[in-house]
Write an enzyme that holds these catalytic residues in place. Structure first.
Site, PDB file in Angstrom:
ATOM      1  N   GLU A 172      -8.771   1.857   4.130  1.00 58.99           N
ATOM      2  CA  GLU A 172      -8.418   2.389   2.808  1.00 58.99           C
ATOM      3  C   GLU A 172      -8.742   1.458   1.647  1.00 58.99           C
ATOM      4  O   GLU A 172      -7.831   0.965   0.969  1.00 58.99           O
ATOM      5  CB  GLU A 172      -6.934   2.758   2.762  1.00 58.99           C
ATOM      6  N   GLU A 367      -5.503   8.106  10.634  1.00 54.72           N
ATOM      7  CA  GLU A 367      -4.081   8.168  10.287  1.00 54.72           C
ATOM      8  C   GLU A 367      -3.731   9.564   9.788  1.00 54.72           C
ATOM      9  O   GLU A 367      -4.478  10.157   9.001  1.00 54.72           O
ATOM     10  CB  GLU A 367      -3.695   7.205   9.145  1.00 54.72           C
TER      11      GLU A 367
HETATM   12  C1  PNW Z   1      -1.654   4.354   4.238  1.00 54.50           C
HETATM   13  N1  PNW Z   1      -1.340   6.953  -1.699  1.00 54.50           N
HETATM   14  O1  PNW Z   1      -1.312   3.956   2.944  1.00 54.50           O
HETATM   15  C2  PNW Z   1      -1.809   3.066   5.019  1.00 54.50           C
HETATM   16  O2  PNW Z   1      -3.013   2.956   5.737  1.00 54.50           O
HETATM   17  C3  PNW Z   1      -0.628   2.728   5.875  1.00 54.50           C
HETATM   18  O3  PNW Z   1      -0.569   1.344   6.032  1.00 54.50           O
HETATM   19  C4  PNW Z   1       0.621   3.319   5.282  1.00 54.50           C
HETATM   20  O4  PNW Z   1       1.785   2.907   5.954  1.00 54.50           O
HETATM   21  C5  PNW Z   1       0.479   4.832   5.328  1.00 54.50           C
HETATM   22  O5  PNW Z   1      -0.707   5.258   4.698  1.00 54.50           O
HETATM   23  C6  PNW Z   1       1.651   5.587   4.715  1.00 54.50           C
HETATM   24  O6  PNW Z   1       1.768   5.312   3.346  1.00 54.50           O
HETATM   25  C7  PNW Z   1      -1.327   4.775   1.844  1.00 54.50           C
HETATM   26  O7  PNW Z   1      -0.621   6.575  -2.635  1.00 54.50           O
HETATM   27  C8  PNW Z   1      -0.599   4.353   0.755  1.00 54.50           C
HETATM   28  O8  PNW Z   1      -2.067   7.947  -1.801  1.00 54.50           O
HETATM   29  C9  PNW Z   1      -0.606   5.065  -0.412  1.00 54.50           C
HETATM   30  C10 PNW Z   1      -1.353   6.224  -0.498  1.00 54.50           C
HETATM   31  C11 PNW Z   1      -2.090   6.671   0.592  1.00 54.50           C
HETATM   32  C12 PNW Z   1      -2.075   5.934   1.766  1.00 54.50           C
END
Ligand code: PNW
Length: 462
Positions: A172, A367
């Protein structure tokens, strides 16, 4: 069994990969052991107000000390693949120079433990724990960090490449670049659009350089890829202003990564939007060729979709500063504990769109999952029917995308364990296995048992 499955999930093929995912800082703890140095997240957690409750990853799920039992949990769920990340400051303290053998030894043991239990290791090289020393030298907005990342990638590969066949460079980059450097919600907490965009470019460059190094170092074929969090951006209405807002959101969330990776160029409309903000991408000659180095798999992380509008509540298309209005329009849809709208249809649309616009690269869902307000009973068991429903609907969405032609090869639930959910600390629980943070006891939730049974059923049908 009939070929025309009643449940689309049952149409997933026998070769489909089933797994769970985690990341180093979110589960390991042991932040000062065996030579590990601080990462930007250790630092950020100490900034007052940065993380809910002042939580940090010092102990997390104590996975560093409980690794064999956690691997047993994965094997007992009948999963064939485990996606985890390597902590850069553990294996190359300070982010440059020689490897730290004690840090590498942990991942060495993890890989052997997995293989011994018939679980395939999928390694992510960077899931956000940049060594603090590299941040002090400028972090991802600085070009040198891309080269440091390529060196680090090579060093991990030299130790694990004989047993690990699938490698993901970055998890990401949108989160690393934009949440970290432009919006300030994640480490290192900078708030500058120019820094964010420079970080985007240097992350992509680091990905390309690392891909080239690993390909050259691999004696036998390996699968190399990158994981993107892709956020479907639909217009709230068919009006030109709303369509333009959706275009801009899609550009900054999705195409600014996909186009250079697969078409070797940044999208013109995004460059124009950025130029209007006085920001340019620090591209040098040859960078785009490096970034577009062919990969074998694209990892897709999907959590939610959004509607975008280019018109404010008063009907204006420009804000006070004369900029086009950009806003997310909430829908009357169920949400997870993160406040994210539950939109499985957008997942299908996204995968079909990737297949259409970026054909030829196999997709894996690296994920997908949800945080809900889990209520354990006195034995620690969570009857998380909401999570079971979320996972069921999203797996159906994947199966439907496959029927429509999308080449999706596997699915990883986020996450194996409740863990450190970044700026939300331990408040938000994404695990299919509950973690009691007082005792570190793990208790599979109903969703874990559902996942185990689903995987077994789909495999048995085949
Ligand atoms: C992902 N958003 O993070 C990460 O890969 C993980 O480490 C995390 O725990 C998981 O998703 C759940 O949040 C994100 O704001 C964080 O769009 C923020 C966003 C998307 C993914």
């Amino acid at each position: 069994p009939s070929r025309h499955a009643a449940d689309p999930i049952d149409s997933l093929p026998p070769t489909f990969r089933w797994g769970v995912a985690t990341s180093s800082y979110q589960i390991e703890g042991a932040v000062a052991e065996d030579g590990r140095t601080p990462s930007i997240w250790d630092t950020f957690c100490r900034v007052p107000g940065a993380v809910a409750n002042g939580d940090d990853g010092d102990v997390a799920c104590d996975h560093y000390h409980r690794m064999p039992a956690d691997v047993a949990l994965i094997a007992d769920l009948g999963l064939d693949t485990y996606r985890f990340s390597v902590a850069w400051p553990r294996v190359q303290p300070g982010g440059r120079g020689p490897a730290n053998p004690a840090g590498l030894a942990f991942y060495d043991r993890l890989v052997d433990e997995l293989l011994g239990r018939g679980v395939d290791p999928w390694v992510t090289l960077y899931h956000w724990d940049l060594p603090q020393e590299l941040e002090d030298a400028g972090g991802w907005p600085v070009r040198d960090t891309a080269y440091r990342f390529a060196d680090y990638a090579e060093l991990v590969f030299a130790r694990l490449g004989d047993r690990v066949k699938t490698w993901t460079t970055l998890n990401e980059p949108w989160c690393s670049a934009m949440l970290g450097y432009a919006y300030g919600d994640h480490a290192p907490g900078r708030r500058d659009l120019g820094d964010g965009i420079a970080a985007v470019h240097h992350l992509l460059l680091g990905h390309g350089l690392a891909t080239q190094r690993l390909r050259a170092a691999a004696p036998a074929p390996v699968e190399l890829g990158i994981t993107l969090n892709l956020a479907p951006a639909d217009p709230a209405t068919d009006s030109p202003a709303d369509r333009d807002a959706a275009r801009a959101a899609d550009g900054l969330a999705n195409r600014i990564y996909l186009d250079p990776l697969f078409h070797g160029r940044y999208p013109q409309d995004v460059l124009a939007d950025l130029a209007a903000e006085g920001v340019r991408v620090p591209v040098r000659d040859g960078d785009l060729e490096v970034i577009a180095t062919p990969i074998d798999v694209l990892g897709v992380n999907y959590y939610f979709g959004q509607l975008h509008s280019g018109v404010d509540e008063q009907g204006r298309e420009r804000d006070e500063g004369g900029r086009p209005v950009r806003r997310v329009v909430p829908r009357d849809l169920p949400r997870t504990a993160m406040g994210w709208e539950i939109v499985p249809e957008s997942f299908t649309d996204l995968l079909v769109r990737l297949h259409r616009d970026y054909p030829g690269v196999p997709l894996v869902i690296t994920e997908n999952g949800a945080a809900f307000d889990d209520r354990p009973d006195e034995d620690g068991f969570v009857a998380d029917d909401d999570r079971v429903a979320y996972l069921t609907e999203h797996l159906r969405a994947v199966a439907r995308a496959r029927s429509a032609g999308a080449d999706v090869r596997g699915y990883f639930a986020w996450s194996l364990l409740d863990n450190f959910e970044w700026a939300y600390g331990y408040d938000k629980r994404f695990g299919i296995v509950r973690v009691d943070y007082d005792t570190q006891r793990r208790t599979p939730k109903r969703s874990a048992l559902w996942y185990r049974d689903t995987v077994r059923r789909v495999r048995d049908r085949a």
